[in-house]
Structures are given as structure tokens and as C-alpha cells.
Design an enzyme around this catalytic site. Structure first.
Site, PDB file in Angstrom:
ATOM      1  N   HIS A   1       7.989  36.489 -22.843  1.00 51.82           N
ATOM      2  CA  HIS A   1       7.892  37.329 -21.641  1.00 51.82           C
ATOM      3  C   HIS A   1       8.680  38.624 -21.783  1.00 51.82           C
ATOM      4  O   HIS A   1       9.652  38.706 -22.539  1.00 51.82           O
ATOM      5  CB  HIS A   1       8.435  36.571 -20.429  1.00 51.82           C
ATOM      6  CG  HIS A   1       7.692  35.298 -20.152  1.00 51.82           C
ATOM      7  ND1 HIS A   1       8.228  34.271 -19.420  1.00 51.82           N
ATOM      8  CD2 HIS A   1       6.458  34.867 -20.521  1.00 51.82           C
ATOM      9  CE1 HIS A   1       7.366  33.279 -19.353  1.00 51.82           C
ATOM     10  NE2 HIS A   1       6.267  33.616 -20.019  1.00 51.82           N
TER      11      HIS A   1
ATOM     12  N   ASP B   1       1.496  30.975 -19.323  1.00 53.25           N
ATOM     13  CA  ASP B   1       1.796  31.088 -20.749  1.00 53.25           C
ATOM     14  C   ASP B   1       0.642  30.607 -21.615  1.00 53.25           C
ATOM     15  O   ASP B   1       0.550  30.966 -22.783  1.00 53.25           O
ATOM     16  CB  ASP B   1       3.091  30.342 -21.075  1.00 53.25           C
ATOM     17  CG  ASP B   1       4.311  31.110 -20.578  1.00 53.25           C
ATOM     18  OD1 ASP B   1       5.408  30.530 -20.544  1.00 53.25           O
ATOM     19  OD2 ASP B   1       4.154  32.298 -20.220  1.00 53.25           O
TER      20      ASP B   1
ATOM     21  N   LYS C   1      18.406  41.165 -21.627  1.00 51.83           N
ATOM     22  CA  LYS C   1      18.760  39.803 -21.203  1.00 51.83           C
ATOM     23  C   LYS C   1      19.923  39.282 -22.031  1.00 51.83           C
ATOM     24  O   LYS C   1      19.905  39.371 -23.265  1.00 51.83           O
ATOM     25  CB  LYS C   1      17.559  38.865 -21.374  1.00 51.83           C
ATOM     26  CG  LYS C   1      16.358  39.274 -20.548  1.00 51.83           C
ATOM     27  CD  LYS C   1      15.126  38.445 -20.840  1.00 51.83           C
ATOM     28  CE  LYS C   1      13.935  38.960 -20.028  1.00 51.83           C
ATOM     29  NZ  LYS C   1      12.674  38.319 -20.403  1.00 51.83           N
TER      30      LYS C   1
ATOM     31  N   TYR D   1      20.565  33.306 -17.664  1.00 50.76           N
ATOM     32  CA  TYR D   1      20.598  34.619 -18.296  1.00 50.76           C
ATOM     33  C   TYR D   1      20.748  35.735 -17.267  1.00 50.76           C
ATOM     34  O   TYR D   1      20.218  35.638 -16.164  1.00 50.76           O
ATOM     35  CB  TYR D   1      19.371  34.864 -19.178  1.00 50.76           C
ATOM     36  CG  TYR D   1      18.050  34.506 -18.602  1.00 50.76           C
ATOM     37  CD1 TYR D   1      17.653  33.178 -18.455  1.00 50.76           C
ATOM     38  CD2 TYR D   1      17.150  35.491 -18.220  1.00 50.76           C
ATOM     39  CE1 TYR D   1      16.425  32.847 -17.917  1.00 50.76           C
ATOM     40  CE2 TYR D   1      15.918  35.162 -17.697  1.00 50.76           C
ATOM     41  CZ  TYR D   1      15.565  33.835 -17.552  1.00 50.76           C
ATOM     42  OH  TYR D   1      14.330  33.509 -17.022  1.00 50.76           O
TER      43      TYR D   1
ATOM     44  N   ARG E   1       8.862  28.327 -23.050  1.00 52.72           N
ATOM     45  CA  ARG E   1       8.692  29.341 -22.011  1.00 52.72           C
ATOM     46  C   ARG E   1       8.631  30.716 -22.693  1.00 52.72           C
ATOM     47  O   ARG E   1       9.500  31.015 -23.521  1.00 52.72           O
ATOM     48  CB  ARG E   1       9.853  29.336 -21.009  1.00 52.72           C
ATOM     49  CG  ARG E   1       9.958  28.042 -20.193  1.00 52.72           C
ATOM     50  CD  ARG E   1      11.148  28.083 -19.261  1.00 52.72           C
ATOM     51  NE  ARG E   1      11.359  26.805 -18.563  1.00 52.72           N
ATOM     52  CZ  ARG E   1      11.169  26.656 -17.259  1.00 52.72           C
ATOM     53  NH1 ARG E   1      10.751  27.698 -16.517  1.00 52.72           N
ATOM     54  NH2 ARG E   1      11.392  25.489 -16.679  1.00 52.72           N
TER      55      ARG E   1
END
Ligand SMILES: Cc1cn([C@H]2C[C@H](O)[C@@H](COP(=O)(O)OP(=O)(O)O[C@H]3O[C@H](C)C(=O)[C@H](O)[C@H]3O)O2)c(=O)[nH]c1=O
Length: 187
Positions: free
Chosen positions: A62, A170, A72, A132, A59
Site C-alpha cells: 500500500h 489486496d 511510515k 506505525y 497486508r
């Protein structure tokens, strides 16, 4: 784990103190005062969680642009991930450089990623849960990314990383070279 411990406030691995007994364990996963001392006075406004059922799921990479740039604090609640931060601060000597660390429920560690960095991970086990805290609300219009396999960033992903697990978003992330200056050391 730091990009440059000399003078740049880069990502930081946080080791949590775990209290175990014959029932299991207890751990404080966040204590604001301690976090402020270690990372700075960032306040969190949203908690996120994702489940990735397959090992090798990627993932990222970003980030959100200003005024919704996010710091984060990443934890792995089940399974494990190779977690990566990419320096996107245009005036940083580490621009486009990356740092990675394995986060796992067993290790009980966290990664703090300040605003100005891209974030991504690859799961190292099935059924991995990542949780997160973020310092700015989700803003779809400002939610951008850079290609996980960009050759200019050249992240050394684990061998299990599997491009077939990428989301359509993605698969279409731009190259680092296509990004305008988005963040600064002065932010
Ligand atoms: C991030 C986010 C997403 N969403 C919605 C938008 C989509 O309909 C759905 C899945 O979003 P996305 O495909 O962006 O999820 P991930 O691929 O896990 O992205 C996240 O994973 C990488 C590693 C990150 O660091 C980011 O925080 C975040 O972008 O959740 C929300 O409603 N709120 C949110 O805060």
C-alpha cells in the site's frame, strides 16, 4: 538495510535501545531529535495499529499518492512480521525494487519507510500487532496499492505467506506495470 546507500534516501532499519531488568524492559520507541538526525525532519501526524490473528497474513503493498504520500515508521508490538518496502519513485534506479526485514517485539527494531515507497508485510506468528506512525493523514481517495505477488517486483515472501488471508482490496491490486509515474526522487 538500504536500497542504495550511495545517494538515495531509502528505507532504514532502526535498532532501539532497550533497558531490561527483573520487571521486564523500558524502551524509547520514538525520540524526534534522534529521528531527525537519522532519517530527516519528517513530522508524524497519525498513529496506526493492526492485529493480524493468523500467521501468514499479508497486508499490502500500500501507499498514498500526493498530496497525502506517507512516510511510515513501522514497529511490531507483538509477534513478528517480514516487512517490505518497494521503491515507487519513477526516476529511481531502484524503481520496482524491494527490501525486506524481519520486525519483531523481541528484536525491538523498526523500519523507516520514506514517502514514495509501497509498504506491506507478512505475519510470521499468530496474533501479530503492527504499530506505525505516518507523516500524512489517511486519505481513502489517495490510498492505492500494487499487487503483493507482482512478478516484476518479485518479493521473496516467507513460505508462510497465505493468499487466503488477503483482503478483497489486496486481491485486486494492480500490477506495477499498470501504475503511472507517482513519485520522484525530487519529491
Ligand atoms: C490505513 C487506514 C485504514 N483505515 C480504515 C479503512 C478500512 O475501513 C480499514 C482497514 O483498512 P485497510 O484494509 O487498508 O488496512 P490494512 O490492510 O492494514 O492497510 C494498512 O496496511 C499496510 C501495510 C499499510 O502500510 C497501510 O498503512 C495500510 O493500508 O481501516 C483508516 O480509517 N485509517 C487508516 O489510516
Amino acid at each position: 538495510m538500504k536500497f542504495n546507500s550511495l545517494d538515495l534516501a531509502g528505507p532504514m532499519e532502526i535498532e532501539l535501545s532497550r533497558f531490561s531488568d527483573d520487571r521486564g524492559y523500558f524502551v524509547e520507541t520514538f525520540r524526534e531529535m534522534k529521528f531527525f538526525e537519522e532519517a530527516g525532519e519528517y513530522r508524524f501526524v497519525q498513529d496506526n495499529q493492526s492485529l493480524s490473528t493468523r500467521c501468514g497474513t499479508v497486508r499490502g503493498i500500500h501507499f498514498q499518492t500526493h498530496p497525502f504520500a506517507q512516510g511510515k515508521l513501522v514497529s511490531c508490538l507483538a509477534g513478528s512480521v517480514f516487512d517490505v518496502a518497494v521503491d515507487l519513485r519513477a526516476d529511481s534506479p531502484n524503481y520496482g525494487k524491494w527490501a525486506g526485514v524481519t520486525l519483531s517485539a523481541v528484536k525491538g527494531n523498526q523500519l523507516w519507510i520514506p514517502p514514495g515507497f509501497g509498504h506491506g508485510f507478512c505475519t510470521l506468528e499468530p496474533d501479530t500487532v503492527v504499530s506505525y506512525k505516518v507523516t500524512a493523514y489517511y486519505s481513502k481517495a489517495d490510498d492505492l496499492g500494487v499487487a503483493w505477488d507482482d512478478p516484476d517486483i518479485a518479493i521473496t515472501w516467507p513460505a508462510v505467506a497465505d493468499a487466503t488471508s488477503l483482503s478483497p482490496k489486496d486481491r485486486a491490486q494492480p500490477a506495477l506495470a499498470a501504475l503511472p509515474p507517482l513519485f520522484s526522487l525530487k519529491d
